[in-house]
Design an enzyme around this catalytic site. Structure first.
Site, short mmCIF file in Angstrom:
data_model
loop_
_atom_site.label_atom_id
_atom_site.label_comp_id
_atom_site.label_asym_id
_atom_site.label_seq_id
_atom_site.Cartn_x
_atom_site.Cartn_y
_atom_site.Cartn_z
CE LYS A 22 3.98 52.92 -33.63
NZ LYS A 22 5.15 52.03 -33.42
CB SER A 40 7.01 54.14 -30.68
OG SER A 40 7.05 53.23 -31.78
CB SER A 93 8.33 50.25 -31.31
OG SER A 93 9.24 51.30 -31.07
#
Length: 517
Positions: free
Chosen positions: A109, A184, A208
């Protein structure tokens, strides 16, 4: 459910047996990318497939699929990745296996530091940032033998459950390219769902890692708070954020978590680390297990039509494995808890962004939501934080009391189905106005505030073929129990194996240039 949106994963044929006794399909008779991380790891260890073959298949898949969904970013040079894969093969030839992830491609990520590989945080302020060190969990994954192929797209600074940013653009849903991937960790979810990587890391503050897993029919784990060591701040300060794993199966999820958290299950040497090491730990008898259904908190939370009905239907899978499921009503001032959440989140989220905000030139390049978090934090006093923390403690005690009656608690993962990818965040859900950019995800804050482990498990699909998820909460430090229940659920819930159609095309306008408005 329309077949235009979904199709079942192709079954593997002509199984073989590895040295560990695991039944696996011959690599030549199925695509490598269709295999989960456990199957790939066992095949690599048994020398049935090479790390070079796996890396090549992964890169080819990214090249073919990624342009239509924009999930993987900052992709490493192909020759560098393949050279690293050859090194992994050479190690195996010499009898050296680093661990369970040896030769498994990974994309990290874009919020986590990766040594020598661009880490932008989705912000133009960090467009060209190249860290000098890896985040701790990345170090652990590399020590276990992972091969990094790039990063996964994220919301700017990880703020909001919608993955778009001005650096890389918007990540589109694996099941419907007109819809959001969630966030996210949207890039990670779509990369796993579309078979570009077998498993991925994510991070979770306000859902997220749970929201994008729900929106892409995956499993994800937000571990017990403190299970993953904090980085980049005073380790003695509290935190809402934590790293966690995401996968297409609970078995894969459990083993990636074991690597990230350095779980004690890896007491055996790296050469002996196989998926069988953990498989037995996931098995358990569920007769008489009590599961409490929180639903919409007795009408407090608004939901889009269809979400609650779908989740209630998914509850039948818990009864199928022997659990007793019953509705739970909590007498609690949830309005006050939300206000306390705003205070504590602003303190913990706005503070780290304050230095950038103080510079007008940098502030002009920050998303509105990031500026809002800082402005909220600037209005707070130490007493505000102290009082909100005290009320948070009361919420933790409330859940502790519930867990004395119920073994697990369950509620939906999101309050609406994946929405139009051009929308930054839903302004209304179930007829109620949303007053902040994450109010539509209020359903996730209860596990975050309590610090307990929570898994997103697929809950099925809407009439339009849009995925939804269930949150499974366990008592603090009950990460293994949470994984065990999700594993049993997976065995009887047929929608968990439904994969996205590949017959989806998109335009460059949909994925690039931050088309949100």
């Amino acid at each position: 459910m329309s077949s235009d949106h979904l199709n079942l994963a192709r079954p593997l044929e002509s199984p073989i047996s590895t040295a560990q006794g695991t039944s696996l399909a011959p690599v030549r008779q199925c695509e490598i990318v269709e295999l989960g991380a456990c199957a790939l790891s066992d095949l690599i260890a048994a020398r049935e497939v090479s790390c070079l073959e796996v890396a090549t298949a992964c890169l080819d898949r990214i090249e073919r699929i990624n342009p239509s969904c924009n999930a993987v970013v900052s992709i490493r040079d192909r020759d560098e990745v393949l050279a690293e894969a050859r090194e992994k093969d050479a190690m195996l030839a010499c009898g050296v296996r680093q661990g369970w992830l040896h030769g498994i491609p990974q994309a990290i990520k874009d919020l986590a530091s990766t040594k020598g590989l661009r880490t932008t945080l989705g912000s133009p302020l960090h467009r060209d940032s190249i860290p000098s060190r890896d985040a701790l969990f990345v170090q652990r994954m590399k020590r276990s033998g992972a091969v990094l192929v790039g990063k996964t797209n994220t919301a700017e600074f990880g703020l909001g459950s919608q993955t778009y940013n001005p650096v890389f653009g918007t990540t589109l849903n694996a099941y419907d390219r007109t819809r959001t991937s969630g966030g996210s960790s949207g890039g990670a979810a779509v990369a796993v769902a579309t078979r570009m990587v077998p498993v991925a890391d994510g991070s979770d503050n306000a859902g997220s890692i749970r929201n994008p897993a729900a929106y892409n029919n995956l499993f994800s784990l937000r571990p017990s708070q403190g299970r993953m060591p904090p980085e980049g701040r005073d380790p003695h300060l509290p935190s809402f954020g934590t790293v966690g794993p995401m996968a297409r199966s609970v078995e894969d999820l459990a083993l990636l978590f074991a690597v990230q958290a350095e779980d004690e299950l890896w007491s055996q040497p790296a050469q002996e680390q196989t998926s069988a090491c953990f498989r037995e730990r996931l098995l358990r008898d569920w007769q008489g297990t009590r599961v409490g259904w929180l639903g919409d908190l007795h009408g407090y939370l608004p939901f889009e039509a269809g979400v609650l009905d779908l989740c209630r239907h998914a509850l039948r899978s818990f009864t199928d494995i022997g659990c007793d499921v019953e509705p739970v009503s909590i007498d609690y001032p949830f309005d006050q808890l939300w206000r306390d959440w705003i205070v504590l989140r602003a303190w913990l989220t706005g503070g780290p962004l304050a230095g950038r905000y103080a510079d007008p030139a940098k502030r002009a390049l920050m998303k509105d939501e990031a500026c809002w978090e800082v402005e909220q934090a600037m209005r707070l006093s130490a007493l505000d934080v102290f009082e909100a923390s005290g009320r948070r403690a009361e919420w933790c005690r409330t859940l502790d009391r519930l867990f004395k009656t119920y073994d697990f608690l369950v509620l939906p993962t999101a309050q609406c189905f994946p929405f139009d990818a051009r929308v930054t965040w839903p302004k209304e859900v179930g007829g109620r106005r949303m007053d902040t950019y994450y109010r539509w995800m209020e359903v996730v804050i209860y596990a975050t505030l309590a610090g307990c482990p929570v898994i997103n498990a697929p809950a099925g699909f809407s009439r339009d073929g849009l995925p939804m998820g269930l949150q499974i909460l366990a008592p603090g430090h009950g990460d293994l129990a949470c994984l065990q229940l999700a594993h049993a659920y997976e065995q009887v819930a047929p929608w968990c194996s439904i994969r996205p159609s590949e017959e989806i095309v998109t335009t460059e306008e949909q994925t690039h240039g931050c088309a949100c408005a």
